[in-house]
Design a protein around this motif. Structure first.
Motif, PDB file in Angstrom:
ATOM      1  N   ARG A  65       0.984  -1.317   0.054  1.00 17.38           N
ATOM      2  CA  ARG A  65       0.024   0.052  -0.033  1.00 17.38           C
ATOM      3  C   ARG A  65       0.859   1.183  -0.052  1.00 17.38           C
ATOM      4  NH1 ARG A  65      -4.083   1.687   4.703  1.00 17.38           N
ATOM      5  NH2 ARG A  65      -4.690  -0.784   4.630  1.00 17.38           N
ATOM      6  N   PRO A 276      -4.803  -5.521   4.132  1.00 17.88           N
ATOM      7  CA  PRO A 276      -4.990  -4.215   4.533  1.00 17.88           C
ATOM      8  C   PRO A 276      -4.930  -3.914   6.120  1.00 17.88           C
ATOM      9  CG  PRO A 276      -7.095  -5.271   3.833  1.00 17.88           C
ATOM     10  CD  PRO A 276      -5.754  -5.978   3.332  1.00 17.88           C
ATOM     11  N   HIS A 277      -5.452  -5.024   6.764  1.00 16.11           N
ATOM     12  CA  HIS A 277      -5.359  -5.165   8.281  1.00 16.11           C
ATOM     13  C   HIS A 277      -3.971  -5.226   8.913  1.00 16.11           C
ATOM     14  CE1 HIS A 277      -9.707  -6.751   7.484  1.00 16.11           C
ATOM     15  NE2 HIS A 277      -9.824  -5.959   8.377  1.00 16.11           N
ATOM     16  N   GLU A 280      -2.378  -1.728   8.170  1.00 15.80           N
ATOM     17  CA  GLU A 280      -2.914  -0.876   9.232  1.00 15.80           C
ATOM     18  C   GLU A 280      -2.204  -0.990  10.629  1.00 15.80           C
ATOM     19  OE1 GLU A 280      -7.135  -0.539   9.084  1.00 15.80           O
ATOM     20  OE2 GLU A 280      -6.951   0.692   7.069  1.00 15.80           O
ATOM     21  N   SER A 345     -10.474  -9.998   8.223  1.00 17.66           N
ATOM     22  CA  SER A 345     -12.065  -9.967   8.124  1.00 17.66           C
ATOM     23  C   SER A 345     -12.078 -10.734   6.530  1.00 17.66           C
ATOM     24  CB  SER A 345     -12.777  -8.729   8.115  1.00 17.66           C
ATOM     25  OG  SER A 345     -12.591  -7.842   7.083  1.00 17.66           O
ATOM     26  N   TYR A 348     -12.566  -6.222   3.688  1.00 18.86           N
ATOM     27  CA  TYR A 348     -12.250  -4.928   4.368  1.00 18.86           C
ATOM     28  C   TYR A 348     -13.197  -3.954   4.098  1.00 18.86           C
ATOM     29  CZ  TYR A 348      -9.416  -1.074   5.772  1.00 18.86           C
ATOM     30  OH  TYR A 348      -8.768   0.129   6.323  1.00 18.86           O
ATOM     31  N   ALA A 349     -13.664  -4.104   2.747  1.00 19.40           N
ATOM     32  CA  ALA A 349     -14.687  -2.870   2.298  1.00 19.40           C
ATOM     33  C   ALA A 349     -16.139  -3.279   2.558  1.00 19.40           C
ATOM     34  CB  ALA A 349     -14.570  -2.867   0.746  1.00 19.40           C
ATOM     35  N   ALA A 351     -18.885  -2.947   4.854  1.00 16.46           N
ATOM     36  CA  ALA A 351     -19.514  -2.434   6.333  1.00 16.46           C
ATOM     37  C   ALA A 351     -20.305  -3.166   6.881  1.00 16.46           C
ATOM     38  CB  ALA A 351     -19.902  -1.081   5.969  1.00 16.46           C
ATOM     39  N   GLN A 356     -13.667  -3.511   8.387  1.00 15.14           N
ATOM     40  CA  GLN A 356     -12.487  -2.835   8.699  1.00 15.14           C
ATOM     41  C   GLN A 356     -11.754  -3.346  10.012  1.00 15.14           C
ATOM     42  OE1 GLN A 356     -12.427   1.508   8.041  1.00 15.14           O
ATOM     43  NE2 GLN A 356     -13.291   1.076   5.867  1.00 15.14           N
ATOM     44  N   ASN A 358      -9.808  -5.315  12.587  1.00 13.20           N
ATOM     45  CA  ASN A 358      -9.049  -6.500  12.475  1.00 13.20           C
ATOM     46  C   ASN A 358      -9.382  -7.755  13.340  1.00 13.20           C
ATOM     47  OD1 ASN A 358      -6.643  -8.021  12.313  1.00 13.20           O
ATOM     48  ND2 ASN A 358      -5.263  -6.521  12.964  1.00 13.20           N
TER      49      ASN A 358
END
Length: 796
Positions: A65, A276-277, A280, A345, A348-349, A351, A356, A358
């Motif tokens: 990223r 992504p997790h 982050e 998860s 990630y996108a 909701a 989002q 972790n």
């Protein structure tokens, strides 16, 4: 005279000239000193003028990223020494050929730009040098008016006074606009070409060199049918620059073919967004540590990361009909404790599932996944060995009366069977026998965070009464692979492997893994080709079907899988062996299939470990009459040692078929072997319809024999019973005990007062007359006894 006179006149002229210009020379020297002072006076580097994006990379150098800077730009500061010479030369050729010689502005360029813009009325030309462009970018100047242009010139001169040409060139290359919100060569090469600036080829370098001149239009997406993947404006500008380049680099004739190859510019929307997790978590930890680095390298393996993500996605697609929508998974290389893949998860996108969050860092009930560590502690403390026979029978541990998941009891089970079949009663019994450390202390030493007090959990901690995160659970399972040494996880590539802290012995860790290895796969009957490496694994299901777990290891990896809902909603389908285990094995099989070189770590049997023969029925050392024997791992000086008493000989009179007691004629008797099971196990056998050959009445001929003493089950240890203060009514207390198979009757005493007798396996009820502490004693008909304290309290 003429010569001397001329010489005197010349000397006089020189002297008068020197006197006249001394002020000028002094002024020039003073100016030089002033300029030198300005240059040498401390001032912040130009790189401090802008915030930077952070590029996060995987272990193979692949970009995971690229974050936005503090001002929402993609900007990566790259030192001039790391810029490709091709790009630097191309930028100077295209933007400012006189950069190395002018003082910050080029008068000829300014005059030409003003003539074209204001006299001829053509397209506006600013005549700006690189220094002037840098001044405009840094100080956000409006240079469309003469006043703005004048300020730009002054700012450029000021920059030239304070910084070297290389500093200014480096800053320009890092501030130059490259379309959209992309600034600088570092970010542009990552965004548009997916590579570092040092890796740019000539066609790519030339494209970046011309982009800043008209970034908005030239960075637009090309039409789908363009042969080279560039829009017309960018293609034409690059061709013009290349023509000039070839004039100066005639020897680069081979680059003509390169220039004809397609060159597709990516867009910021196409930047990678992998793991992504994990990314982050790395960014958050770096921020908390006060680190602000433009580049962070992680231990994430993008290939393994995609494997886990794919298996999670495909599994949940199959399980969607059962209401299963979320999962998390973590893969750790136990050789250096690096996290190779982290799926926080399912999406990630999304909701709807709080994607989002972790999930690997969230605290959840672990179900039965902590049981291997209960048995490991028991092995270390001499409570059991792998073939110790434990009781899976109705039991109470003080006020705690656990039950099995299936509501059934199996009777005698070996420790290995109890572990892999996840029986609750034996696990709680083992935990109740632990001394120092017990399970709670062990988990505290292992760094399990945010635990309540030990009293809060009690023995329920054994069955998942506490909470652990997936990352913490992975650390615990990795400890088994690392022979009992606890080591922290590594998510940063620059984090050195930490020294381990020993929490278990090598012997206990080895034996626990060997027990887990015997756990059959849930799909073993349908799997045509079993895994080529052994898999050590355990499942867990939390109370209320909120969490389904599977944790284990194969080869050098530890894998932990969780399925559930972040809001804690239960689902009857969330059973470890039915949902999490299939996902666990799909991931393991996929990794083993794609890496044929993966091998089992070099295991060596711990030096102090031995194999001994035991009686399979009892798990104790075999006596002379044990019919079936086997081998088990044994820690000399720790593992429990006693001789089995389940199988005992009974002399039978041949003529009558009854028990023959001494003295008897050996020729008129025969010896038969009977199984002497304790009353609680005998009751389970009877309930399950499992026949057992009970010893005949009087088989011990009135002696005490070699059986076990009674074990009081009720009253419960540590429990309190009530007595009504008014009316004297007290609750009835049930007295029961487990007795040897040779026992026919059990006698009960309270404070040495005889209160009654009960047959083997039966319950006697008693009511207290007064409150206080009482001492309960059970004595069998062989004189063997057990005692327990009983507390009766008065209530209104």
């Amino acid at each position: 005279m003429t010569f001397v006179s001329s010489l005197r006149n010349l000397s006089g002229c020189l002297w008068r000239l020197l006197v006249r210009w001394q002020n000028v020379i002094a002024g020039l020297l003073l100016l030089a000193l002033l300029l030198l002072g300005i240059r040498l006076y401390p001032h912040p580097p130009l790189s401090a003028q802008a915030s930077s994006s952070t590029a996060v990379y995987g272990r193979n150098g692949e970009l995971l990223r690229l974050t936005l800077s503090a001002d929402d730009k993609y900007r990566q500061w790259v030192p001039l020494a790391q810029m490709p010479p091709t790009l630097v030369d191309a930028v100077l050729l295209h933007e400012d050929a006189w950069f190395r010689w002018h003082p910050g502005f080029n008068p000829l360029s300014l005059v030409r730009g003003a003539w074209v813009s204001y006299v001829q009325g053509g397209n506006r030309q600013g005549g700006s040098t690189l220094t002037m462009q840098l001044a405009r970018l840094m100080y956000r100047l409006n240079t469309r008016s003469p006043a703005g242009k004048a300020e730009q010139v002054l700012r450029a001169v000021w920059l030239e006074l304070r910084y070297s040409k290389n500093d200014i060139l480096e800053a320009y290359l890092n501030f130059a606009p490259y379309g959209r919100n992309v600034e600088g060569v570092g970010a542009a090469s990552l965004v548009y070409f997916g590579k570092q600036p040092q890796q740019l080829a000539l066609p790519e370098a030339l494209a970046l060199a011309v982009l800043p001149q008209d970034p908005t239009r030239r960075a637009r997406d090309a039409a789908a049918d363009t042969p080279d993947g560039l829009n017309a404006g960018l293609r034409q500008a690059r061709e013009r620059l290349y023509a000039r380049w070839r004039e100066r680099h005639a020897q680069d004739a081979g680059s003509d073919a390169l220039m004809r190859m397609p060159l597709n510019l990516r867009t910021p929307a196409q930047l990678p967004f992998l793991a992504p997790h994990a990314v982050e978590q790395v960014l958050r930890e770096a921020h908390m540590a006060g680190e602000h680095r433009p580049r962070l390298e992680t231990t994430i393996d993008p290939v393994l990361q995609r494997t886990l993500e794919r298996q999670v996605r495909e599994t949940l697609q199959r399980e969607h009909a059962r209401g299963l929508d979320n999962a998390a998974a973590l893969l750790v290389d136990t050789r250096d404790m690096s996290v190779r893949a982290l799926v926080g998860s399912a999406d990630y996108a999304d909701a709807a599932i709080a994607g989002q969050v972790n999930g690997t860092a969230a605290k959840r009930s672990p179900g039965s996944t902590l049981k291997p560590f209960i048995y490991a502690l028991g092995l270390d403390q001499g409570v059991l060995h792998p073939r110790t026979v434990l009781r899976d029978v109705p039991s109470s541990f003080g006020p705690f009366t656990p039950e099995n998941y299936d509501g059934r009891f199996l009777g005698p089970v070996t420790a290995t069977e109890a572990l892999i079949r996840s029986r609750n009663i034996p696990a709680v019994w083992v935990a109740a026998q632990l001394a120092e450390p017990n399970l709670y202390t062990f988990l505290k030493r292992a760094g399990i965070a945010r635990m309540a007090s030990e009293r809060h959990y009690g023995l329920a901690l054994v069955l998942g009464g506490g909470e652990v995160s997936l990352q913490e659970l992975a650390t615990l399972y990795a400890m088994l692979s690392n022979r009992g040494e606890l080591k922290p996880l590594r998510l940063r590539a620059d984090a050195p492997p930490a020294a381990g802290v020993r929490l278990l012995s090598e012997e206990a860790s080895f034996m626990t893994l060997d027990m887990l290895r015997q756990n059959p796969r849930p799909d073993e009957a349908t799997t045509a080709t079993p895994a080529r490496l052994p898999i050590y694994w355990k499942t867990g299901t939390s109370w209320g079907f909120r969490d389904a777990w599977t944790a284990g290891s194969f080869g050098p990896y530890v894998l932990v899988v969780w399925m559930g809902n972040f809001d804690g909603a239960g689902n009857p389908a969330l059973i470890g062996v039915e949902t999490a285990a299939p996902l666990f094995f799909r991931i393991a099989d996929a990794i083993l299939a794609q890496d044929r070189q993966l091998a089992e770590p070099a295991w060596t049997i711990p030096a102090h470990l031995r194999k001994v023969e035991v009686c399979l029925a009892s798990g104790d050392l075999p006596n002379a009459w044990c019919p079936q024997r086997g081998l088990t791992w044994f820690i000399p000086g720790k593992s429990p040692i006693r001789v089995s008493s389940v199988h005992r000989p009974v002399n039978i009179d041949i003529a009558s078929g009854k028990v023959a007691c001494a003295p008897f004629d050996a020729a008129a008797t025969r010896t038969e072997i009977y199984e002497y099971w304790p009353s609680d196990l005998a009751r389970v056998f009877a309930q399950a319809g499992i026949p057992r050959r009970k010893p005949p009445a009087g088989a011990d001929c009135g002696g005490s024999g070699s059986g076990d003493a009674p074990r009081i089950g009720s009253p419960l240890r540590g429990a309190s019973y009530t007595l009504r203060a008014r009316g004297g009514q007290a609750e009835r207390v049930a007295f029961s005990a487990t007795v040897d198979a040779s026992v026919r009757e059990l006698y009960w005493f309270v404070d040495d007062e005889y209160i009654g007798a009960a047959a083997s396996g039966e319950t006697l009820f008693w009511q207290a007359a007064v409150a206080g502490q009482h001492r309960v004693r059970a004595v069998d008909d062989h004189g063997r006894s057990d005692t327990r304290e009983l507390r009766v309290i008065a209530v209104d």
